[in-house]
Design a protein around this motif. Sequence first.
Motif, PDB file in Angstrom:
ATOM      1  N   VAL A  24       0.840  -1.211   0.000  1.00 14.46           N
ATOM      2  CA  VAL A  24       0.000   0.000   0.000  1.00 14.46           C
ATOM      3  C   VAL A  24       0.871   1.257   0.000  1.00 14.46           C
ATOM      4  O   VAL A  24       0.603   2.224  -0.740  1.00 14.46           O
ATOM      5  CB  VAL A  24      -0.960  -0.011   1.206  1.00 14.46           C
ATOM      6  N   GLU A  25       1.913   1.258   0.801  1.00 14.82           N
ATOM      7  CA  GLU A  25       2.801   2.425   0.835  1.00 14.82           C
ATOM      8  C   GLU A  25       3.472   2.643  -0.512  1.00 14.82           C
ATOM      9  O   GLU A  25       3.640   3.792  -0.962  1.00 14.82           O
ATOM     10  CB  GLU A  25       3.851   2.244   1.935  1.00 14.82           C
ATOM     11  N   GLY A  26       3.833   1.554  -1.190  1.00 15.49           N
ATOM     12  CA  GLY A  26       4.437   1.668  -2.513  1.00 15.49           C
ATOM     13  C   GLY A  26       3.484   2.282  -3.516  1.00 15.49           C
ATOM     14  O   GLY A  26       3.881   3.119  -4.341  1.00 15.49           O
ATOM     15  N   LEU A  27       2.224   1.884  -3.448  1.00 15.60           N
ATOM     16  CA  LEU A  27       1.220   2.453  -4.358  1.00 15.60           C
ATOM     17  C   LEU A  27       0.960   3.924  -4.023  1.00 15.60           C
ATOM     18  O   LEU A  27       0.829   4.763  -4.919  1.00 15.60           O
ATOM     19  CB  LEU A  27      -0.076   1.648  -4.266  1.00 15.60           C
ATOM     20  N   ASN A  28       0.886   4.235  -2.732  1.00 14.57           N
ATOM     21  CA  ASN A  28       0.667   5.632  -2.336  1.00 14.57           C
ATOM     22  C   ASN A  28       1.835   6.521  -2.761  1.00 14.57           C
ATOM     23  O   ASN A  28       1.645   7.630  -3.274  1.00 14.57           O
ATOM     24  CB  ASN A  28       0.474   5.725  -0.822  1.00 14.57           C
ATOM     25  N   ASP A  29       3.053   6.017  -2.580  1.00 15.64           N
ATOM     26  CA  ASP A  29       4.240   6.798  -2.936  1.00 15.64           C
ATOM     27  C   ASP A  29       4.372   6.977  -4.451  1.00 15.64           C
ATOM     28  O   ASP A  29       5.006   7.944  -4.907  1.00 15.64           O
ATOM     29  CB  ASP A  29       5.508   6.112  -2.400  1.00 15.64           C
ATOM     30  N   ALA A  30       3.767   6.047  -5.198  1.00 16.61           N
ATOM     31  CA  ALA A  30       3.869   6.106  -6.661  1.00 16.61           C
ATOM     32  C   ALA A  30       3.104   7.292  -7.240  1.00 16.61           C
ATOM     33  O   ALA A  30       3.358   7.703  -8.373  1.00 16.61           O
ATOM     34  CB  ALA A  30       3.355   4.807  -7.277  1.00 16.61           C
ATOM     35  N   ALA A  41      -7.012  -6.262  -4.227  1.00 15.22           N
ATOM     36  CA  ALA A  41      -7.897  -7.151  -3.484  1.00 15.22           C
ATOM     37  C   ALA A  41      -7.106  -7.960  -2.463  1.00 15.22           C
ATOM     38  O   ALA A  41      -6.601  -9.048  -2.763  1.00 15.22           O
ATOM     39  CB  ALA A  41      -8.618  -8.086  -4.450  1.00 15.22           C
ATOM     40  N   PRO A  42      -6.958  -7.443  -1.238  1.00  8.98           N
ATOM     41  CA  PRO A  42      -6.275  -8.180  -0.184  1.00  8.98           C
ATOM     42  C   PRO A  42      -7.210  -9.241   0.404  1.00  8.98           C
ATOM     43  O   PRO A  42      -8.421  -9.215   0.153  1.00  8.98           O
ATOM     44  CB  PRO A  42      -5.966  -7.096   0.849  1.00  8.98           C
ATOM     45  N   PRO A  43      -6.669 -10.178   1.194  1.00  2.00           N
ATOM     46  CA  PRO A  43      -7.548 -11.112   1.913  1.00  2.00           C
ATOM     47  C   PRO A  43      -8.558 -10.352   2.759  1.00  2.00           C
ATOM     48  O   PRO A  43      -8.303  -9.235   3.214  1.00  2.00           O
ATOM     49  CB  PRO A  43      -6.573 -11.911   2.778  1.00  2.00           C
ATOM     50  N   ALA A  44      -9.703 -10.960   3.006  1.00  6.49           N
ATOM     51  CA  ALA A  44     -10.818 -10.283   3.677  1.00  6.49           C
ATOM     52  C   ALA A  44     -10.424  -9.702   5.028  1.00  6.49           C
ATOM     53  O   ALA A  44     -10.915  -8.644   5.430  1.00  6.49           O
ATOM     54  CB  ALA A  44     -11.985 -11.255   3.844  1.00  6.49           C
ATOM     55  N   LEU A  45      -9.516 -10.374   5.731  1.00  4.58           N
ATOM     56  CA  LEU A  45      -9.094  -9.921   7.052  1.00  4.58           C
ATOM     57  C   LEU A  45      -8.505  -8.515   7.029  1.00  4.58           C
ATOM     58  O   LEU A  45      -8.588  -7.782   8.019  1.00  4.58           O
ATOM     59  CB  LEU A  45      -8.055 -10.906   7.600  1.00  4.58           C
ATOM     60  N   TYR A  46      -7.936  -8.125   5.884  1.00  7.99           N
ATOM     61  CA  TYR A  46      -7.233  -6.846   5.798  1.00  7.99           C
ATOM     62  C   TYR A  46      -8.009  -5.776   5.018  1.00  7.99           C
ATOM     63  O   TYR A  46      -7.487  -4.677   4.811  1.00  7.99           O
ATOM     64  CB  TYR A  46      -5.873  -7.057   5.137  1.00  7.99           C
ATOM     65  N   LEU A  47      -9.213  -6.071   4.596  1.00 11.79           N
ATOM     66  CA  LEU A  47      -9.950  -5.142   3.739  1.00 11.79           C
ATOM     67  C   LEU A  47     -10.124  -3.764   4.376  1.00 11.79           C
ATOM     68  O   LEU A  47      -9.880  -2.745   3.731  1.00 11.79           O
ATOM     69  CB  LEU A  47     -11.327  -5.718   3.383  1.00 11.79           C
ATOM     70  N   ILE A  48     -10.579  -3.719   5.617  1.00 10.25           N
ATOM     71  CA  ILE A  48     -10.888  -2.430   6.240  1.00 10.25           C
ATOM     72  C   ILE A  48      -9.627  -1.594   6.423  1.00 10.25           C
ATOM     73  O   ILE A  48      -9.613  -0.389   6.125  1.00 10.25           O
ATOM     74  CB  ILE A  48     -11.627  -2.629   7.574  1.00 10.25           C
ATOM     75  N   SER A  49      -8.548  -2.210   6.885  1.00  9.36           N
ATOM     76  CA  SER A  49      -7.317  -1.445   7.111  1.00  9.36           C
ATOM     77  C   SER A  49      -6.725  -0.959   5.795  1.00  9.36           C
ATOM     78  O   SER A  49      -6.214   0.167   5.714  1.00  9.36           O
ATOM     79  CB  SER A  49      -6.294  -2.282   7.871  1.00  9.36           C
ATOM     80  N   VAL A  50      -6.803  -1.779   4.746  1.00  9.49           N
ATOM     81  CA  VAL A  50      -6.286  -1.361   3.439  1.00  9.49           C
ATOM     82  C   VAL A  50      -7.139  -0.238   2.861  1.00  9.49           C
ATOM     83  O   VAL A  50      -6.613   0.747   2.334  1.00  9.49           O
ATOM     84  CB  VAL A  50      -6.209  -2.558   2.464  1.00  9.49           C
TER      85      VAL A  50
END
Length: 249
Positions: A24-30, A41-50
Amino acid sequence: MPRKFFVGGNFKMNGSQASIKTIVEGLNDAKLDGSNDVVIAPPALYLISVAAAVKAPVEVAAQNAYIKQSGAFTGEISPEQIKDAGVPWVILGHSERRSLFHDSDEAVAQKVKLAIDTGLKVIACIGETLEEREQGITSQVNQRQLEAIAAAIPEAAWKDIVVAYEPVWAIGTGKVATVEQAQEVHADLRQWLAKRVSPAVAEATRIIYGGSVTAKNSPELAKAADIDGFLVGGASLKPEFVEIARTKA
């Protein structure tokens, strides 16, 4: 109007809090300029934080959803819950869901309909196995899978659907359909949409390719007239995904 290029990243059942934070940081920095739609599409466990961490223009997708909005369905998540979590997209019908978890064409169509009715946007996956390709029934298989979806939704719903053609034999194998093979199927699907739904839907619907897409092969694939982007698997977990996300048609 030209179709906006679309790049999706399907993490599948991979990643940790630390590794996904790095992605995510790489995409934001891009600082992507928004000329392409980019969805991860991250695993469901990480959806909200992503969803909370990623910056526009990147958006987030769930990897699956159930055919009901609530109830005694342990382990499932519903379209309404995905929407409530602030996640605008969902991947449905991926070949791994079809083959490993036995999602039928009809079940995928039900999921697509409920997701659309809920206000989500859908990456609807279709694709043939190696055996089906060798039998010469690639077109029939893809049209059958797409027909189930077309029969379940109104024409207006297609504006919220991206079709992902993923030849099963090319997913995670390192094998990639040639540009000619992929273009042939994409063109066939667009012709089918024109006849089955409408010429306007066929012209507007984005049909993307998935199957061992990398930064090395994405520029050549993007040159094909009917390839409107990619659904990226393994490479979406690597720094090269940023380069793929910048691919221009």
